[in-house]
Design a protein around this motif. Structure first.
Motif, mmCIF file in Angstrom:
data_model
loop_
_atom_site.group_PDB
_atom_site.id
_atom_site.type_symbol
_atom_site.label_atom_id
_atom_site.label_comp_id
_atom_site.label_asym_id
_atom_site.label_seq_id
_atom_site.Cartn_x
_atom_site.Cartn_y
_atom_site.Cartn_z
ATOM 1 N N ALA A 1 32.205 -9.810 80.805
ATOM 2 C CA ALA A 1 33.309 -10.853 80.785
ATOM 3 C C ALA A 1 33.659 -10.967 79.297
ATOM 4 C CB ALA A 1 32.912 -12.366 81.168
ATOM 5 N N SER A 2 32.463 -10.596 78.477
ATOM 6 C CA SER A 2 32.946 -10.738 76.900
ATOM 7 C C SER A 2 34.005 -9.411 76.514
ATOM 8 C CB SER A 2 31.754 -10.695 76.038
ATOM 9 O OG SER A 2 30.922 -9.742 76.351
ATOM 10 N N GLY A 3 34.151 -8.510 77.339
ATOM 11 C CA GLY A 3 34.796 -7.116 77.023
ATOM 12 C C GLY A 3 34.099 -5.945 76.870
ATOM 13 N N ALA A 4 32.763 -6.102 76.807
ATOM 14 C CA ALA A 4 31.824 -4.869 76.758
ATOM 15 C C ALA A 4 31.757 -4.125 77.944
ATOM 16 C CB ALA A 4 30.581 -5.486 76.551
ATOM 17 N N THR A 5 31.531 -2.927 77.922
ATOM 18 C CA THR A 5 31.380 -2.114 79.089
ATOM 19 C C THR A 5 29.884 -1.703 79.399
ATOM 20 O OG1 THR A 5 33.597 -1.137 79.021
ATOM 21 C CG2 THR A 5 32.051 -0.019 80.242
ATOM 22 N N VAL A 6 29.490 -1.846 80.721
ATOM 23 C CA VAL A 6 28.339 -1.410 80.951
ATOM 24 C C VAL A 6 28.357 -0.239 81.784
ATOM 25 C CG1 VAL A 6 26.156 -2.214 82.249
ATOM 26 C CG2 VAL A 6 27.360 -3.856 81.164
ATOM 27 N N SER A 7 27.588 0.653 81.214
ATOM 28 C CA SER A 7 27.541 2.113 81.915
ATOM 29 C C SER A 7 26.891 2.086 83.232
ATOM 30 C CB SER A 7 27.277 3.166 80.888
ATOM 31 O OG SER A 7 25.970 3.167 80.714
ATOM 32 N N PRO A 8 26.872 2.954 84.243
ATOM 33 C CA PRO A 8 25.826 3.061 85.274
ATOM 34 C C PRO A 8 24.590 3.317 84.767
ATOM 35 C CG PRO A 8 28.031 4.413 85.492
ATOM 36 C CD PRO A 8 28.077 3.737 84.250
ATOM 37 N N GLU A 9 24.386 4.050 83.749
ATOM 38 C CA GLU A 9 23.126 4.429 83.140
ATOM 39 C C GLU A 9 22.252 3.059 82.435
ATOM 40 O OE1 GLU A 9 25.803 6.157 82.302
ATOM 41 O OE2 GLU A 9 25.517 8.045 83.433
ATOM 42 N N GLN A 10 23.234 2.364 81.821
ATOM 43 C CA GLN A 10 22.483 0.912 81.333
ATOM 44 C C GLN A 10 22.217 0.086 82.449
ATOM 45 O OE1 GLN A 10 26.103 0.464 78.746
ATOM 46 N NE2 GLN A 10 24.972 0.598 76.808
ATOM 47 N N LEU A 11 23.062 0.027 83.353
ATOM 48 C CA LEU A 11 22.892 -0.795 84.604
ATOM 49 C C LEU A 11 21.639 -0.450 85.216
ATOM 50 C CD1 LEU A 11 23.983 -3.106 86.298
ATOM 51 C CD2 LEU A 11 25.204 -1.512 87.665
ATOM 52 N N GLU A 12 21.359 0.795 85.539
ATOM 53 C CA GLU A 12 20.105 1.185 86.148
ATOM 54 C C GLU A 12 18.890 0.969 85.174
ATOM 55 O OE1 GLU A 12 19.593 2.137 89.110
ATOM 56 O OE2 GLU A 12 21.717 1.584 89.696
ATOM 57 N N ALA A 13 19.128 1.160 84.058
ATOM 58 C CA ALA A 13 18.266 0.747 83.113
ATOM 59 C C ALA A 13 17.754 -0.742 83.108
ATOM 60 C CB ALA A 13 18.261 1.314 81.490
ATOM 61 N N ILE A 14 18.795 -1.465 83.084
ATOM 62 C CA ILE A 14 18.397 -2.849 83.247
ATOM 63 C C ILE A 14 17.797 -3.290 84.570
ATOM 64 C CG2 ILE A 14 19.641 -5.326 83.297
ATOM 65 C CD1 ILE A 14 21.552 -4.011 81.194
ATOM 66 N N LYS A 15 18.175 -2.699 85.705
ATOM 67 C CA LYS A 15 17.658 -3.084 87.002
ATOM 68 C C LYS A 15 16.046 -2.561 86.955
ATOM 69 C CE LYS A 15 21.647 -2.048 89.975
ATOM 70 N NZ LYS A 15 22.189 -1.223 91.009
ATOM 71 N N ALA A 16 15.895 -1.392 86.406
ATOM 72 C CA ALA A 16 14.747 -0.811 86.251
ATOM 73 C C ALA A 16 13.767 -1.760 85.320
ATOM 74 C CB ALA A 16 14.397 0.600 85.877
ATOM 75 N N LEU A 17 14.043 -2.326 84.236
ATOM 76 C CA LEU A 17 13.566 -3.285 83.386
ATOM 77 C C LEU A 17 13.189 -4.379 83.959
ATOM 78 C CD1 LEU A 17 12.415 -4.099 80.485
ATOM 79 C CD2 LEU A 17 14.805 -4.734 80.122
ATOM 80 N N TYR A 18 14.282 -5.347 84.750
ATOM 81 C CA TYR A 18 13.888 -6.430 85.534
ATOM 82 C C TYR A 18 12.739 -6.195 86.503
ATOM 83 C CZ TYR A 18 17.124 -9.716 83.151
ATOM 84 O OH TYR A 18 17.552 -10.453 82.252
ATOM 85 N N MET A 19 13.008 -4.807 87.260
ATOM 86 C CA MET A 19 12.080 -4.708 88.603
ATOM 87 C C MET A 19 10.719 -4.631 87.843
ATOM 88 S SD MET A 19 13.539 -5.002 91.403
ATOM 89 C CE MET A 19 12.018 -4.308 92.453
ATOM 90 N N GLN A 20 10.367 -3.880 86.742
ATOM 91 C CA GLN A 20 9.288 -3.674 86.252
ATOM 92 C C GLN A 20 8.535 -4.904 85.607
ATOM 93 O OE1 GLN A 20 9.318 -0.996 82.763
ATOM 94 N NE2 GLN A 20 6.958 -1.110 82.645
ATOM 95 N N THR A 21 9.421 -5.810 85.219
ATOM 96 C CA THR A 21 8.920 -7.050 84.516
ATOM 97 C C THR A 21 8.817 -8.133 85.577
ATOM 98 O OG1 THR A 21 10.495 -6.690 82.658
ATOM 99 C CG2 THR A 21 9.553 -9.080 82.821
ATOM 100 N N PHE A 22 9.419 -8.179 86.676
ATOM 101 C CA PHE A 22 9.252 -9.525 87.685
ATOM 102 C C PHE A 22 8.828 -8.989 88.632
ATOM 103 C CE2 PHE A 22 12.466 -10.697 84.693
ATOM 104 C CZ PHE A 22 12.037 -11.825 84.106
ATOM 105 N N GLU A 23 8.730 -7.704 89.682
ATOM 106 C CA GLU A 23 8.477 -7.581 90.847
ATOM 107 C C GLU A 23 7.079 -7.898 91.062
ATOM 108 O OE1 GLU A 23 8.908 -4.181 94.262
ATOM 109 O OE2 GLU A 23 8.690 -3.470 92.209
#
Length: 157
Positions: free
Chosen positions: A59-81
């Motif tokens: 919403a702030s105008g930045a673009t999130v690449s598919p690779e960045q999105l997957e890295a964020i998903k993995a980070l959250y899963m590793q941290t919280f699962e």
């Protein structure tokens, strides 16, 4: 005389309150937790944590690449699962302290049904669907709310 009064008082209590123990409630709550975890979509629940961050970044105008999105998903899963699963496993004693044996049994029995299993699978989706509205509500009220909180705490005007 005292024994007659005590016996009379005991008869007024529901028989289930006399019969159940905390250990019995924990045992049934453990069964409920095991059932709940079988079909619970932890990845979907964790997505409710990172998805708003991505939405805000985009919403702030930045673009999130598919690779960045997957890295964020993995980070959250590793941290919280692991910790989130453990929190769910640890809820049996809390349930035993808050609920009756009948209530815990009813929950366990419901989640053992096809409908209950389906509901458990959909809870993260419900959370995700409601989260934007909750965040908007909180954000919209913070400018009014925080000065009042600070005033109550004697930290503001």
């Amino acid at each position: 005389m005292r024994s007659i009064l005590l016996a009379s008082a005991m008869l007024c209590l529901p028989f289930t309150a006399l019969a159940e123990t905390r250990e019995e409630r924990i045992a049934v709550a453990d069964e409920y937790v095991s059932l709940a975890l079988q079909d619970f979509d932890m990845a979907a629940l964790i997505a409710t944590m990172w998805a708003p961050v991505i939405q805000q970044v985009e919403a702030s105008g930045a673009t999130v690449s598919p690779e960045q999105l997957e890295a964020i998903k993995a980070l959250y899963m590793q941290t919280f699962e692991g910790p989130m699963t453990q929190l769910m496993k640890d809820q049996a004693p809390i349930m035993a302290d808050l609920m009756t044996l009948g209530e815990i049994t009813a929950l366990r029995d419901f989640y053992a049904t096809p409908e209950g299993r389906s509901v458990m699978k959909k809870l993260p989706q419900l959370t995700q669907a409601q989260q934007p509205g909750v965040m908007k509500l909180v954000n919209d009220q913070m400018t009014v709310l925080m000065p009042k909180v600070l005033e109550i705490l004697n930290l503001g005007p």
